[in-house]
Design an enzyme around this catalytic site. Sequence first.
Site, PDB file in Angstrom:
ATOM      1  N   ASP A 187     -19.495   9.871   6.999  1.00 13.44           N
ATOM      2  CA  ASP A 187     -18.573  10.979   6.726  1.00 13.44           C
ATOM      3  C   ASP A 187     -17.154  10.463   6.972  1.00 13.44           C
ATOM      4  O   ASP A 187     -16.765  10.233   8.118  1.00 13.44           O
ATOM      5  CB  ASP A 187     -18.916  12.147   7.662  1.00 13.44           C
TER       6      ASP A 187
ATOM      7  N   HIS B 206     -19.837  17.171  12.143  1.00 15.62           N
ATOM      8  CA  HIS B 206     -19.468  18.419  11.473  1.00 15.62           C
ATOM      9  C   HIS B 206     -20.772  19.023  10.944  1.00 15.62           C
ATOM     10  O   HIS B 206     -21.696  18.298  10.593  1.00 15.62           O
ATOM     11  CB  HIS B 206     -18.535  18.060  10.313  1.00 15.62           C
TER      12      HIS B 206
ATOM     13  N   GLN C  68     -12.285  12.529   7.780  1.00 15.88           N
ATOM     14  CA  GLN C  68     -11.138  12.468   8.685  1.00 15.88           C
ATOM     15  C   GLN C  68     -10.568  11.063   8.804  1.00 15.88           C
ATOM     16  O   GLN C  68      -9.597  10.865   9.532  1.00 15.88           O
ATOM     17  CB  GLN C  68     -11.529  12.998  10.078  1.00 15.88           C
TER      18      GLN C  68
ATOM     19  N   CYS D 246     -16.375  24.047  13.026  1.00 15.73           N
ATOM     20  CA  CYS D 246     -17.622  23.701  12.327  1.00 15.73           C
ATOM     21  C   CYS D 246     -18.352  22.553  13.012  1.00 15.73           C
ATOM     22  O   CYS D 246     -19.008  21.742  12.340  1.00 15.73           O
ATOM     23  CB  CYS D 246     -17.384  23.336  10.870  1.00 15.73           C
TER      24      CYS D 246
ATOM     25  N   LYS E 204      -8.083  17.127   2.177  1.00 16.31           N
ATOM     26  CA  LYS E 204      -7.593  16.623   3.462  1.00 16.31           C
ATOM     27  C   LYS E 204      -6.750  15.364   3.275  1.00 16.31           C
ATOM     28  O   LYS E 204      -6.126  14.878   4.219  1.00 16.31           O
ATOM     29  CB  LYS E 204      -8.761  16.322   4.398  1.00 16.31           C
TER      30      LYS E 204
END
Lengths: 189, 424
Positions: free
Chosen positions: B214, B137, B217, B380, B240
């Site tokens: 990261d 991202h 997700q 993104c 999220k």
Amino acid sequence: MADFGMSDQELEQMYQEVILEAARDPHGRVPEDRPGSPAPHDGVTMKVEHGYCVPAESQQFNPTCGDHATIHVEVSDGTDGRPKAIRRIVWQGDGCSISQASLSVMVDLVQGRSVEEAMHLAEEFHSLMESRGAGIQNEDAEEELGDAVVFQGVSKYPMRIKCALLGWEGMKASVAQALTDMDKEKEQA
Amino acid sequence: MVDEARIRSQFPILDQEVHGHPLVYLDSAATAQKPVSVIDAVRDFYLRDNAGVHRGAHELAARSTVAFEEARAKVAALVGAESHEGGEEIVVTAGATAALNLLATAFGNASLGRGGGAAQRFALKPGDEIVTSKAEHHSVLLPFQELAYRTGATLKAFDLDDQGRILAETADQVITERTRVVAITHVSNVTGAITDIDPIVRRAHQVGALVVLDVCQSVPHLPIDLHAMDVDFAAWSAHKMYGPTGVGFLYGRRGLLEALPPASFGGSMVELAYMDKPAQYMDPPARFEAGTQPVAQLIGAGVAADWLRAIGMDRIAAHEATITRGLLRLGQVEGVRILGPTTPENRIGTVSFDVKGVHPHDVGQFIDSRGIAIRVGHHCAQPVHRHFGLFASNRASTGIYNTVAETDALLEAVAEVRHFFKVD
Ligand SMILES: Cc1ncc(COP(=O)(O)O)c(C=O)c1O
């Protein structure tokens, strides 16, 4: 609640046959050097065909959906005894059917037109896109815009107006750049 | 299995019609909807307790402060991090993007000599390497790319296989003795692929590099234990994981957070401030939490974390796997190509796809006319699209509330797209 999307019926209204057709084979488009690359690298930098023309280009980008186009123009400087005019207009890019069709229709409308006429058309198209679906209520303007009136349906949808304006913005910016370059050349001469 | 009806009843937003069709929300990778308990927690906080935290001595300030720290602990518990006072490993930020920028800025400050000798482990100089991947991202890629420009370090990237998976097995070649930082995604927000992080973490630590993961997700969809994963830093957003917008998290191993110099300066992060000499900053996490914090939002996030744990991340992952299988049938639709792993192993239910001959913005418009929300664009993450030879795509992504019937509705709509645009 406000409704920014559309039902099946409204969808048909927006994606008129003229738009779908123009999007499949848009006028004025020249191949990109690399698919997906927003910037032209060195593919079609304009070959100036006439000594009295100044080339310029403008890169346009719509970040919400990734529509991108680089519009190249060749503008005559008036030394041929005629008003300054768009002698050639081509573009590279990719995007949604609205942006592609609008670029195509724009090229047909401004190719060969004087700078003044092209700017006038751009203004009228802008008014159409600001009409929130109502159209411009001016028969003369509608006639001048020709096929571009099919974008009236798009003007209802804030998320898509930018797509329709992309090519026109690029035309205005590249012509403005050509005019600036002309003035600079004059100063230097 | 999770009780579908019970879950859905907690999301009133899903119970509506859009353009004459029942809403099908398949855009949870962008932001998840919020259960009533999260919405109520934010509302109740404003109705009863609202005050600044860690400042003031009145009753409401005390209640707010306690609720804030309790929420931090709930979030820590979800990811296996520490939260006892003096050992906190979760820093509150404005979101994942803010957390990653905080970290990259702090590394930059360390590179300028700030933070003293202890911070030198974060310092970068020309010749050093920062390793990332082509699947990132922009919120990972850009802060670390800028850090490389600022410090003269070199940015390198893991390549991807033809299904868009990060080639973790190349870790021994990509990560070298010169690598100081590896900033990489746990799950791609485009391909849905879960990165095989073990070989990456092992190699990074072998050469003394720090691993920044990261987990935007992965936290909402998979059981996560950051200690067991052995990463050094991690970042994600509450919105999220069914929490409010405006709040996110930076995880750091306690010892690292203690050595890390601050990146943002102001109120509530300083012990002693002077006119004529450097300030003395507070210990983490306060050192990184300058200014008034998103208190109500963190409290909502704490409720979301508890809510996820109560259902059980294993059960959530198992439920969503059935939805993922439903979505992967997209690959059988004429003219549709999935950008990412085409089988359900080691992936989550974020499925990006291309419809041959139809631009994503047009696909999205058509799908929206059926009341189905998917995301279109580059999400993104431009480099991974370039990897597939595209600029943009369509993305359907699951949440705990999705059903197989909803994936049927999506499939039906996608199957009509090429006909509508007359490219079939
Ligand atoms: C993988 C990934 N990383 C980072 C981000 C950035 O998160 P945020 O926009 O909430 O800061 C997102 C979400 O947009 C994401 O999907």
